[in-house]
Design an enzyme around this catalytic site. Sequence first.
Site, PDB file in Angstrom:
ATOM      1  N   ALA A  19      50.763  18.813  -6.235  1.00 34.52           N
ATOM      2  CA  ALA A  19      51.710  18.353  -5.220  1.00 34.52           C
ATOM      3  C   ALA A  19      51.524  16.845  -5.079  1.00 34.52           C
ATOM      4  O   ALA A  19      50.393  16.372  -4.920  1.00 34.52           O
ATOM      5  CB  ALA A  19      51.456  19.047  -3.884  1.00 34.52           C
ATOM      6  N   GLU A  20      52.617  16.106  -5.148  1.00 30.49           N
ATOM      7  CA  GLU A  20      52.488  14.645  -5.187  1.00 30.49           C
ATOM      8  C   GLU A  20      51.916  14.061  -3.897  1.00 30.49           C
ATOM      9  O   GLU A  20      51.448  12.925  -3.882  1.00 30.49           O
ATOM     10  CB  GLU A  20      53.832  14.002  -5.516  1.00 30.49           C
ATOM     11  CG  GLU A  20      54.891  14.193  -4.467  1.00 30.49           C
ATOM     12  CD  GLU A  20      56.289  14.005  -5.033  1.00 30.49           C
ATOM     13  OE1 GLU A  20      57.005  13.162  -4.485  1.00 30.49           O
ATOM     14  OE2 GLU A  20      56.651  14.696  -5.996  1.00 30.49           O
ATOM     15  N   ASN A  21      51.948  14.848  -2.807  1.00 30.29           N
ATOM     16  CA  ASN A  21      51.353  14.356  -1.570  1.00 30.29           C
ATOM     17  C   ASN A  21      49.829  14.500  -1.574  1.00 30.29           C
ATOM     18  O   ASN A  21      49.171  14.067  -0.632  1.00 30.29           O
ATOM     19  CB  ASN A  21      51.954  15.071  -0.354  1.00 30.29           C
ATOM     20  CG  ASN A  21      51.859  16.573  -0.445  1.00 30.29           C
ATOM     21  OD1 ASN A  21      52.104  17.154  -1.497  1.00 30.29           O
ATOM     22  ND2 ASN A  21      51.503  17.221   0.651  1.00 30.29           N
ATOM     23  N   SER A  36      47.003  10.578  -6.300  1.00 34.66           N
ATOM     24  CA  SER A  36      48.052  11.452  -6.788  1.00 34.66           C
ATOM     25  C   SER A  36      48.990  10.716  -7.740  1.00 34.66           C
ATOM     26  O   SER A  36      49.322  11.210  -8.827  1.00 34.66           O
ATOM     27  CB  SER A  36      48.845  12.023  -5.609  1.00 34.66           C
ATOM     28  OG  SER A  36      49.810  12.953  -6.062  1.00 34.66           O
TER      29      SER A  36
END
Length: 217
Positions: free
Chosen positions: A45-47, A87
């Site tokens: 997840a990019e977060n 990330s």
Amino acid sequence: MNPKEIISRRIAQEFTDNSVVNLGFGIPNAAANYIPEGINVFLQAENGALSFGATPTAETSDPDLGNSGGAPITLLPGASTFDMMTSFSIIRGGHVDMTVLGALEVAENGDIANWLIPGVLSPGMGGAMDLLVGAKKVVASLQHTDKKGNSKILKSCTLPLSAAGVVNLIITNLAVFEVVEGGLLLTEVAPGVSVEEVLEKTEATVIVSDDVKEMTL
């Protein structure tokens, strides 16, 4: 099975063992619910999360754990969480094997528009532009037509592009296409869908494979 579930289930068939995969908002994120048995995939997840699985129930969810769309996630054994800088270092450093993003339009040359409809408020492109140029494989997922029945698989995009010429594979509720020289290679159709229906509903140039299969869902 509704169109969105068809797409999410088919996305999951692209997961390969020990690969790092980033899933975008909406339909792509739902593919985490359908990881094939025996496949160990590291969903990012990019977060700031790596290695998550199916959506938790209301009883088992943790409000501190969410995917890039804010929906709750379940971290798998060995998972890690980290800041946005780390990330995006993973993404921009070329460490993502595949990204699956939703799209508004996709063109036959691999162009993708997935962030803005002129005149409609948009929160911004988010991490899409980084993922589209940083991932080793780009999969676009979208419903085949709009609410009026118009094709969203086009000869050329009409909306502002997120990236040009980057899409490798297109998955819709009707079909699967590979982006090849000269157009889109139709390789699969959804259960109950004919090649003729796909051709009728696709504006882009379609090359029909000699061995069109039914989607595995």
